[in-house]
Write an enzyme that holds these catalytic residues in place. Structure first.
Site, mmCIF file in Angstrom:
data_model
loop_
_atom_site.group_PDB
_atom_site.id
_atom_site.type_symbol
_atom_site.label_atom_id
_atom_site.label_comp_id
_atom_site.label_asym_id
_atom_site.label_seq_id
_atom_site.Cartn_x
_atom_site.Cartn_y
_atom_site.Cartn_z
ATOM 1 C CD GLU A 93 -8.492 -1.224 10.992
ATOM 2 O OE1 GLU A 93 -8.935 -2.023 11.822
ATOM 3 O OE2 GLU A 93 -7.785 -1.576 10.043
ATOM 4 C CB CYS A 106 -0.526 5.100 7.579
ATOM 5 S SG CYS A 106 -1.258 4.151 6.245
ATOM 6 C CB CYS A 113 -10.936 -0.058 -1.148
ATOM 7 S SG CYS A 113 -9.840 0.682 -2.390
ATOM 8 C CB CYS A 117 -5.507 -4.572 -4.908
ATOM 9 S SG CYS A 117 -5.450 -2.972 -5.726
ATOM 10 C CB CYS A 120 -5.284 -4.857 -0.736
ATOM 11 S SG CYS A 120 -5.611 -3.569 0.474
ATOM 12 N N GLY A 164 -8.763 2.588 1.319
ATOM 13 C CA GLY A 164 -9.394 3.371 0.265
ATOM 14 C C GLY A 164 -8.440 3.854 -0.797
ATOM 15 C CD GLU A 165 -6.715 5.145 -5.585
ATOM 16 O OE1 GLU A 165 -5.950 4.204 -5.280
ATOM 17 O OE2 GLU A 165 -6.302 6.273 -5.908
ATOM 18 C CB SER A 196 -0.220 5.795 -1.772
ATOM 19 O OG SER A 196 0.009 4.577 -2.434
ATOM 20 C CG LEU A 220 4.416 -0.150 -11.466
ATOM 21 C CD1 LEU A 220 3.404 0.529 -12.384
ATOM 22 C CD2 LEU A 220 5.837 0.317 -11.823
ATOM 23 C CG ASN A 295 2.483 -6.575 5.609
ATOM 24 O OD1 ASN A 295 3.474 -6.932 6.228
ATOM 25 N ND2 ASN A 295 2.338 -5.357 5.136
ATOM 26 C CB CYS A 338 1.192 -1.995 3.523
ATOM 27 S SG CYS A 338 2.100 -0.499 3.504
HETATM 28 N N1 SAH Z 1 -5.288 2.674 -2.768
HETATM 29 C C1 SAH Z 1 -4.031 3.280 -2.542
HETATM 30 C C2 SAH Z 1 -3.664 3.451 -1.080
HETATM 31 C C3 SAH Z 1 -3.922 2.279 -0.145
HETATM 32 S S1 SAH Z 1 -2.874 0.882 -0.252
HETATM 33 C C4 SAH Z 1 -2.945 2.518 -3.286
HETATM 34 O O1 SAH Z 1 -3.242 1.485 -3.839
HETATM 35 O O2 SAH Z 1 -1.818 2.992 -3.350
HETATM 36 C C5 SAH Z 1 -1.326 1.375 0.359
HETATM 37 C C6 SAH Z 1 -0.171 0.509 -0.117
HETATM 38 O O3 SAH Z 1 -0.218 -0.794 0.501
HETATM 39 C C7 SAH Z 1 -0.208 0.255 -1.611
HETATM 40 O O4 SAH Z 1 1.051 0.427 -2.163
HETATM 41 C C8 SAH Z 1 -0.636 -1.184 -1.689
HETATM 42 O O5 SAH Z 1 -0.240 -1.770 -2.883
HETATM 43 C C9 SAH Z 1 0.024 -1.770 -0.471
HETATM 44 N N2 SAH Z 1 -0.540 -3.051 -0.049
HETATM 45 C C10 SAH Z 1 -1.798 -3.493 -0.207
HETATM 46 N N3 SAH Z 1 -1.934 -4.725 0.310
HETATM 47 C C11 SAH Z 1 -0.728 -5.070 0.816
HETATM 48 C C12 SAH Z 1 -0.239 -6.213 1.521
HETATM 49 N N4 SAH Z 1 -1.026 -7.247 1.791
HETATM 50 N N5 SAH Z 1 1.058 -6.223 1.893
HETATM 51 C C13 SAH Z 1 1.853 -5.152 1.645
HETATM 52 N N6 SAH Z 1 1.443 -4.049 1.013
HETATM 53 C C14 SAH Z 1 0.164 -3.992 0.595
#
Ligand code: SAH
Length: 344
Positions: A93, A106, A113, A117, A120, A164-165, A196, A220, A295, A338
């Site tokens: 997506e 985005c 991924c 986390c 996520c 993804g990372e 990111s 972070l 979210n 996000c």
């Molecule tokens: N893997 C990378 C890029 C994808 S995530 C990273 O971790 O940065 C993009 C952003 O969305 C990150 O800052 C992540 O922490 C945030 N994110 C992930 N799940 C989320 C959620 N449920 N609500 C809000 N932000 C979220």
């Protein structure tokens, strides 16, 4: 099975050589290259200034593994989410986020991924594979078209914050960015691109060594190892001290300010010790903090902290002269915000 080669793995030089070897002019390679990248052609038939015979010859030798936008959803706030079908049928997506003055794409860097986390939605998908450079590029090109169509201007910014990372697909992400920034591609300035990462120290150092010109954001979410490794288990292998050192290395080489993405959750980091740890982490290199609205994802045990806790973060960060922005979510009604990207 179709064993023809994907023409977009060829460099411009290789394409020029191909035409010379086939008794044509090297210049033909430039023309085809422009169709493939700058004009984002989906098929050889689109290449109208190339003769029929040459198009047939290309058709016999190559394929164009172009992505197809499978479904497109538009949110009430104008956010557009594309579910993108790859040549092997997998789906990723990407999202177009409009504001008054600009549009941001985005984009995804992996199918699923590599990381885990807990908050996520993408992490619940198995990592299937890395995206190729052209698959990343195509997402941006598709959103650029949509930006022109719906908002009458070109895409202005790109964030690698989709699925993804990106630093676990390092080479392909950098190759895609090369094409995106090149005048022969989309000609978008690297200064308008943000990668990111959830924080892979070795790869952050590699970015610095590679002298990249785009912006770096780090997810972070906590300045305390014990908390961070609970919500981002992979980070157990990358303690904050290592992350800090890699960011110092990054800043020394690039002189580019780092953005920290940070979500405040109820009962996890909505306390004074957490704020103090963030303030301490922010002293290491010039930075700014983006407080992201959480979210909720379906089976999440996470909840956005109360207003008061977020206000505490803002006032204490500001008191310490740390730049802080609050990022409102966009596209929630279509699961485009996000952390919500999970192919629904
Ligand atoms: N893997 C990378 C890029 C994808 S995530 C990273 O971790 O940065 C993009 C952003 O969305 C990150 O800052 C992540 O922490 C945030 N994110 C992930 N799940 C989320 C959620 N449920 N609500 C809000 N932000 C979220």
């Amino acid at each position: 099975m179709d064993k023809k080669k994907d023409i977009r793995v060829l460099t411009k030089e290789q394409l020029r050589d191909f035409f010379i070897e086939n008794g044509d002019k090297a210049f033909r390679g430039n023309q085809v290259y422009e169709w493939l990248w700058n004009k984002s052609a989906h098929s050889f038939e689109d290449m109208t200034n190339i003769s029929k015979e040459t198009r047939k010859m290309l058709q016999d030798n190559f394929v164009i593994n172009h992505i197809e936008v499978d479904t497109m959803q538009r949110s009430s706030d104008g956010t557009v989410k594309n579910a993108v079908r790859l040549h092997d049928g997998l789906i990723v997506e990407s999202v177009l986020i409009p504001t008054k003055s600009r549009t941001t794409a985005c984009v995804s860097s992996q199918v699923g991924c590599s990381l885990d986390c807990k908050f996520c939605a993408t992490a619940s998908l198995k990592k299937m594979r890395n995206l190729n450079p052209d698959e990343i590029y195509d997402q941006v090109a598709a959103i650029n078209k949509e930006s022109l169509l719906y908002y009458n201007h070109k895409l202005s910014n790109i964030v690698f914050m989709g699925m993804g990372e990106p630093l676990m697909n390092y080479n392909n992400v950098l190759k895609a960015i090369d094409k995106i920034t090149s005048p022969e591609g989309l000609g978008i300035s690297a200064k308008r691109i943000t990668v990111s990462t959830s924080g892979i120290p070795k790869m952050i150092k590699k970015l610095a060594d590679d002298n990249v010109k785009f912006n770096l954001a780090v997810s972070l979410h906590s300045g305390i190892d014990a908390v961070r490794s609970q919500i981002m288990p992979f980070s157990m292998a990358f303690p904050l001290l290592e992350l800090k050192e890699s960011l110092e290395y990054w800043y020394a080489k690039t002189k580019s300010r780092v953005s920290y993405e940070y979500i405040v959750w109820d009962g996890i980091n909505d306390n004074r010790a957490a704020i103090n740890a963030l303030v301490k982490f922010c002293r290491y290199v010039p930075c700014k903090v983006n407080l992201i609205e959480y979210n909720p994802i379906d089976k999440g045990e996470f909840q956005q902290a109360k207003h008061q806790a977020i206000n505490d973060y803002i006032s204490i960060l500001e008191m310490n002269d740390i730049i802080v922005n609050v990022r409102r979510s966009r596209g929630k009604d279509i699961d485009a915000a996000c952390g919500q990207l999970a192919n629904k």
